[in-house]
Motif scaffolding. Structure first.
Motif, PDB file in Angstrom:
ATOM      1  N   PRO A 178      -3.719  -0.673 -23.926  1.00  0.00           N
ATOM      2  CA  PRO A 178      -3.780  -0.402 -25.033  1.00  0.00           C
ATOM      3  C   PRO A 178      -5.064  -1.420 -26.495  1.00  0.00           C
ATOM      4  O   PRO A 178      -4.845  -2.326 -26.026  1.00  0.00           O
ATOM      5  CB  PRO A 178      -2.479  -1.041 -26.605  1.00  0.00           C
ATOM      6  N   LEU A 179      -5.655  -0.056 -26.470  1.00  0.00           N
ATOM      7  CA  LEU A 179      -6.299  -0.331 -28.106  1.00  0.00           C
ATOM      8  C   LEU A 179      -5.892  -0.088 -29.646  1.00  0.00           C
ATOM      9  O   LEU A 179      -6.477   0.846 -29.619  1.00  0.00           O
ATOM     10  CB  LEU A 179      -7.608   0.392 -27.638  1.00  0.00           C
ATOM     11  N   GLY A 180      -5.340  -1.174 -30.112  1.00  0.00           N
ATOM     12  CA  GLY A 180      -4.413  -0.324 -31.640  1.00  0.00           C
ATOM     13  C   GLY A 180      -3.547   0.754 -31.240  1.00  0.00           C
ATOM     14  O   GLY A 180      -3.032   0.746 -29.770  1.00  0.00           O
ATOM     15  N   ASN A 206      -7.018 -10.426 -23.857  1.00  0.00           N
ATOM     16  CA  ASN A 206      -5.857  -9.439 -24.322  1.00  0.00           C
ATOM     17  C   ASN A 206      -5.726 -10.341 -26.049  1.00  0.00           C
ATOM     18  O   ASN A 206      -4.813 -11.185 -25.904  1.00  0.00           O
ATOM     19  CB  ASN A 206      -5.223  -9.034 -23.559  1.00  0.00           C
ATOM     20  N   LEU A 207      -5.947 -10.151 -27.322  1.00  0.00           N
ATOM     21  CA  LEU A 207      -6.349 -10.561 -28.475  1.00  0.00           C
ATOM     22  C   LEU A 207      -4.887  -9.959 -28.760  1.00  0.00           C
ATOM     23  O   LEU A 207      -4.526  -8.451 -28.862  1.00  0.00           O
ATOM     24  CB  LEU A 207      -7.292 -10.054 -30.124  1.00  0.00           C
ATOM     25  N   LEU A 208      -4.346 -10.657 -29.396  1.00  0.00           N
ATOM     26  CA  LEU A 208      -3.072 -10.609 -30.056  1.00  0.00           C
ATOM     27  C   LEU A 208      -2.912 -11.153 -31.368  1.00  0.00           C
ATOM     28  O   LEU A 208      -2.416 -11.944 -32.070  1.00  0.00           O
ATOM     29  CB  LEU A 208      -1.786 -10.606 -29.150  1.00  0.00           C
ATOM     30  N   VAL A 210      -8.759  -0.842 -36.373  1.00  0.00           N
ATOM     31  CA  VAL A 210      -8.722  -0.470 -35.073  1.00  0.00           C
ATOM     32  C   VAL A 210      -7.171  -1.139 -34.799  1.00  0.00           C
ATOM     33  O   VAL A 210      -6.567  -0.447 -33.987  1.00  0.00           O
ATOM     34  CB  VAL A 210     -10.067  -1.334 -34.275  1.00  0.00           C
ATOM     35  N   THR A 211      -6.800  -1.891 -35.197  1.00  0.00           N
ATOM     36  CA  THR A 211      -5.019  -2.620 -35.836  1.00  0.00           C
ATOM     37  C   THR A 211      -3.940  -2.108 -35.951  1.00  0.00           C
ATOM     38  O   THR A 211      -2.859  -2.370 -35.800  1.00  0.00           O
ATOM     39  CB  THR A 211      -5.535  -4.112 -34.707  1.00  0.00           C
ATOM     40  N   ASP A 212      -4.711  -2.268 -37.272  1.00  0.00           N
ATOM     41  CA  ASP A 212      -3.680  -1.690 -38.368  1.00  0.00           C
ATOM     42  C   ASP A 212      -3.954  -0.029 -38.692  1.00  0.00           C
ATOM     43  O   ASP A 212      -4.561   0.212 -39.290  1.00  0.00           O
ATOM     44  CB  ASP A 212      -3.896  -2.447 -39.746  1.00  0.00           C
ATOM     45  N   SER A 256      -0.572  -6.475 -41.938  1.00  0.00           N
ATOM     46  CA  SER A 256      -0.568  -5.906 -40.832  1.00  0.00           C
ATOM     47  C   SER A 256       1.076  -6.187 -40.855  1.00  0.00           C
ATOM     48  O   SER A 256       1.685  -7.218 -41.235  1.00  0.00           O
ATOM     49  CB  SER A 256      -1.020  -7.349 -39.772  1.00  0.00           C
ATOM     50  N   VAL A 257       1.880  -5.668 -40.222  1.00  0.00           N
ATOM     51  CA  VAL A 257       3.316  -5.160 -40.496  1.00  0.00           C
ATOM     52  C   VAL A 257       3.479  -5.174 -38.573  1.00  0.00           C
ATOM     53  O   VAL A 257       5.405  -6.025 -38.725  1.00  0.00           O
ATOM     54  CB  VAL A 257       4.022  -4.588 -41.105  1.00  0.00           C
ATOM     55  N   ASN A 258       3.302  -5.074 -37.953  1.00  0.00           N
ATOM     56  CA  ASN A 258       3.359  -4.474 -36.725  1.00  0.00           C
ATOM     57  C   ASN A 258       2.299  -6.074 -35.166  1.00  0.00           C
ATOM     58  O   ASN A 258       1.027  -6.120 -36.231  1.00  0.00           O
ATOM     59  CB  ASN A 258       3.305  -3.672 -36.316  1.00  0.00           C
ATOM     60  N   LEU A 259       2.873  -6.439 -34.717  1.00  0.00           N
ATOM     61  CA  LEU A 259       2.211  -6.608 -33.264  1.00  0.00           C
ATOM     62  C   LEU A 259       0.902  -5.592 -32.776  1.00  0.00           C
ATOM     63  O   LEU A 259       1.048  -4.414 -32.673  1.00  0.00           O
ATOM     64  CB  LEU A 259       2.913  -7.387 -32.159  1.00  0.00           C
ATOM     65  N   ALA A 260       0.030  -5.940 -32.581  1.00  0.00           N
ATOM     66  CA  ALA A 260      -0.859  -5.193 -32.346  1.00  0.00           C
ATOM     67  C   ALA A 260      -2.260  -5.817 -31.006  1.00  0.00           C
ATOM     68  O   ALA A 260      -1.889  -7.344 -31.349  1.00  0.00           O
ATOM     69  CB  ALA A 260      -1.858  -4.337 -33.112  1.00  0.00           C
ATOM     70  N   VAL A 261      -2.333  -5.360 -30.339  1.00  0.00           N
ATOM     71  CA  VAL A 261      -3.248  -5.437 -28.657  1.00  0.00           C
ATOM     72  C   VAL A 261      -4.273  -5.409 -28.883  1.00  0.00           C
ATOM     73  O   VAL A 261      -4.628  -3.440 -29.488  1.00  0.00           O
ATOM     74  CB  VAL A 261      -2.241  -5.055 -27.582  1.00  0.00           C
TER      75      VAL A 261
END
Length: 695
Positions: free
Chosen positions: A361-363, A69-71, A40-42, A53-58
């Motif tokens: 945003p969700l992913g 909001n989980l970061l 979902v986030t990657d 993971s290489v990016n910040l995702a919400v």
């Protein structure tokens, strides 16, 4: 509302934990890989392929009417820019520690960073069902690494080698997950010893942070403190950042997928502060004057910050924005204020832009929303000029959020386009990468004529080149980095430049005699006119100097600029018709080249001053390594507790990959700063190598 950033080393289980919380709150139906191979986030193509993971995702979830909001941040040191962005957007941090691997140096550094800004924290121990996991040992490691105020709230319960539930130390309740649902019962007699070993320490830690000063005396006198009072004091201490609860979770898909999720959600919603309780970052006017009295008020003046920028080939630029004050709405005209990273290729901004569509945003999913109020996080489409770190504010009342500290990129990677078609698209693609990533510095070196990407590390460089190819359709290749050397004269010499050509019509006639002598390091260039009797007309003397300077730029040995010399023009001849400015320029060039052929020409290399900050246990290895790089260690000095600053002078040729090597030596905890110091003669065996390469 709660904004919570997940922090931890790569592989600690942050993304898996986020997915388990998404399932536990009913936000998604199941965890694990989705159709395109990611999570979902990657979902980035690099994350899908590398499974990290290489990016910040919400990932927003809702629990008991509270939006969280989980970061999810990368755990690899190369992507610390996204991690710092997550810290800026959040009001509290969850430090995710693997029970199988313990606490690493980078996590300790980030804990200290959160402590400096007073960010509330909690520790989540994952993978407690791992065969190498030892809950008591990892709790002790956390207490040793993070200091006072770290204590567990729950203890894991195991049966048959699996984690089946938790025991609450304050409530003395057993939360049994063996059936797949949470069943609450009284703790059994067999769990008393374990509870007694931890409960007293926990209560004392809570009371120590209590605002009721009489509580400690009552407790020490033997009075049983009411559990409700302890929980209330616990929640206040967590919100203040004075107490750091430790929770155990098992978020791996399988029989124990939900263990600890409800307990973690209770800490987040009841212990962590809301955005209204967390202080805002420093906010000033465009001129730098502090703006007092701003709060997290939806009706206040608009102050928001772009914490992350991405480019989608179909949607265009998407900006992840944290709103600190006011309310952001679609089609608003906002003022964009720059972020002060112009030296890295990020231009400062002071302009107005219209907000596009807003979404939650969700992913990679973007769910349309009609507004984003103070304290919330949203995605803004098609902000064409705003970059990561920029401030969005009312156009009639422009404000500026003080930028967060960005690490310096110290790994240079030289690249070139693979084809003419790629070269045509490269500039625009690099501009987009720079807008997305404030840790990237782009350099077009005027001396080596190389395009250099200054990156955080090898993995960062790989991702950037991957994005160039995947997102922007630009293929590039790495080339060997050239360090800008210099040339100088090894002694005094004389040279004659003779430029005489008579080919009919207007010819060329210029003869000049020069004497060249070396100057001390850093002496630059001096041109001395010693002409007497007008043998070289006055109007042509500057022409000789101009020719000498041109030849100095081109070099006389291996194609590097010549420095630290004095050139004296002492004789020459001219012709009344055929002499000209250009003729004497060429003569000056020839004179310098002839003089260089008579004495040894030296190659000079740039030397940097290095300041390396490492933990004490790595000082010896770092000093030995610097010496092996032809460096001179100048000294050491202690910095705080357990860390040392090593100062040295090291040739640039030896530290092109030092960012990678230092990370390996110090297990990710070392940092360094470099600054140019001076040029020094290159050792003869290396000079011969560079001279041969130039021939």
């Amino acid at each position: 509302m709660r904004n919570v950033v997940l922090v931890g080393h790569s592989g600690s289980g942050k993304t898996t934990l986020v997915e388990a919380l998404l399932v536990a709150t009913g936000t998604v139906q199941r965890a694990g890989r989705v159709e395109d191979g990611g999570t979902v986030t990657d979902f980035d193509e690099v994350e899908v392929r590398q499974q990290r993971s290489v990016n910040l995702a919400v990932a927003p979830i809702v629990h008991n009417g509270i939006k969280i909001n989980l970061l999810d941040t990368p755990g690899y040191a190369d992507f610390v820019g996204d991690l710092r962005a997550g810290l800026r957007a959040a009001d509290a941090a969850l430090f995710v520690i693997s029970a199988a691997e313990g606490v690493d140096g980078l996590t300790r550094m980030l804990w200290d960073e959160c402590a400096q800004v007073g960010m509330p924290r909690a520790v989540v121990i994952t993978k407690i069902d791992h065969q190498r996991a030892d809950f008591d040992d990892v709790v002790a490691a956390c207490q040793d690494a993070f200091g006072d105020g770290v204590a567990p709230l729950y203890l894991p319960v195991t049966a048959g080698g699996s984690v089946t539930g938790l025991v609450g130390l304050l409530t003395e309740k057993h939360f049994d997950y063996a059936t797949g649902t949470r069943v609450e019962r009284e703790a059994g007699a067999g769990q008393r010893d374990q509870i007694d070993a931890y409960r007293g320490t926990l209560i004392e830690a809570i009371i120590q942070e209590s605002e009721d000063e009489s509580l400690m005396d009552r407790y020490l006198s033997g009075e049983e403190i009411d559990t409700k009072v302890l929980i209330e004091d616990l929640e206040k201490a967590v919100a203040r950042g004075g107490f750091y609860p430790v929770l155990a979770t098992c978020a791996v898909p399988g029989a124990c997928a939900v263990v600890g999720m409800q307990e973690l959600l209770e800490v987040i919603t009841q212990g962590f502060p809301s955005p209204m309780e967390h202080p805002l970052p420093e906010i000033t006017t465009i001129a730098g004057k502090p703006v007092p009295g701003l709060t997290c008020d939806p009706d206040g003046p608009l102050v928001a910050e772009v914490v992350k920028t991405t480019s989608d080939p179909y949607v265009g630029r998407i900006s992840l924005v944290r709103v600190f004050s006011g309310t952001l709405r679609p089609d608003m005209v906002v003022h964009v204020s720059g972020h002060g990273l112009a030296e890295r290729g990020h231009e400062d901004h002071d302009l107005d832009e219209r907000i596009g569509a807003l979404s939650s945003p969700l992913g990679k999913q973007q769910r349309t929303t009609t507004k984003c109020v103070a304290g919330d996080i949203c995605a803004v489409a098609k902000l064409s000029r705003a970059e990561t770190g920029d401030t969005l504010s009312d156009k009639d009342q422009p404000l500026l959020v003080t930028s967060w500290t960005m690490p310096e990129p110290l790994l240079p990677v030289a690249i070139r386009a693979r084809s003419k078609a790629d070269e045509d698209k490269l500039s625009q693609a690099l501009g987009r990468l720079v807008a997305e990533d404030p840790t990237l510095r782009l350099e077009n070196n005027p001396e080596t004529h190389q395009l250099v990407l200054w990156c955080m590390g090898e993995a960062h460089a790989d991702v950037l080149l991957d994005h160039l190819a995947g997102r922007h359709g630009v293929e590039v290749e790495r080339i060997e980095l050239r360090v800008p050397l210099r040339e100088t004269f090894g002694g005094k010499a004389q040279g004659m430049g003779r430029n005489v050509k008579q080919t009919g019509g207007h010819g060329q006639y210029a003869i000049c005699h020069v004497e060249v002598e070396p100057l001390p390091s850093g002496g630059g260039f001096e041109f001395v006119d010693k002409i007497v009797g007008g043998v070289v007309p006055r109007q042509f003397i500057p022409s000789v100097e101009k020719g000498v300077r041109a030849q100095m730029e081109r070099g006389v040995l291996a194609g590097y600029p010549v420095v630290d010399i004095r050139v004296s023009l002492y004789d020459g001849k001219a012709h009344s018709v055929d002499s000209s400015d250009m003729a004497f320029q060429i003569a000056g060039q020839l004179a310098l080249k002839e003089a260089a052929a008579k004495v040894p020409a030296l190659l000079l290399e740039p030397v940097d001053e290095l300041s390396v900050l490492v933990e004490d246990e790595y000082v010896g290895a770092v000093m030995s390594d610097l010496s092996s790089r032809r460096g001179r260690v100048l000294g050491t000095e202690p910095v705080g507790t357990g860390r040392t600053l090593v100062k040295a002078e090291v040739p640039q040729l030896e530290i092109t990959r030092y960012a990678i090597d230092l990370r390996s030596m110090s297990h990710g905890t070392g940092t360094f700063h470099r600054s140019f110091l001076r040029y020094e003669p290159l050792p003869s065996h290396l000079a011969d190598k560079h001279r041969s390469a130039a021939e």
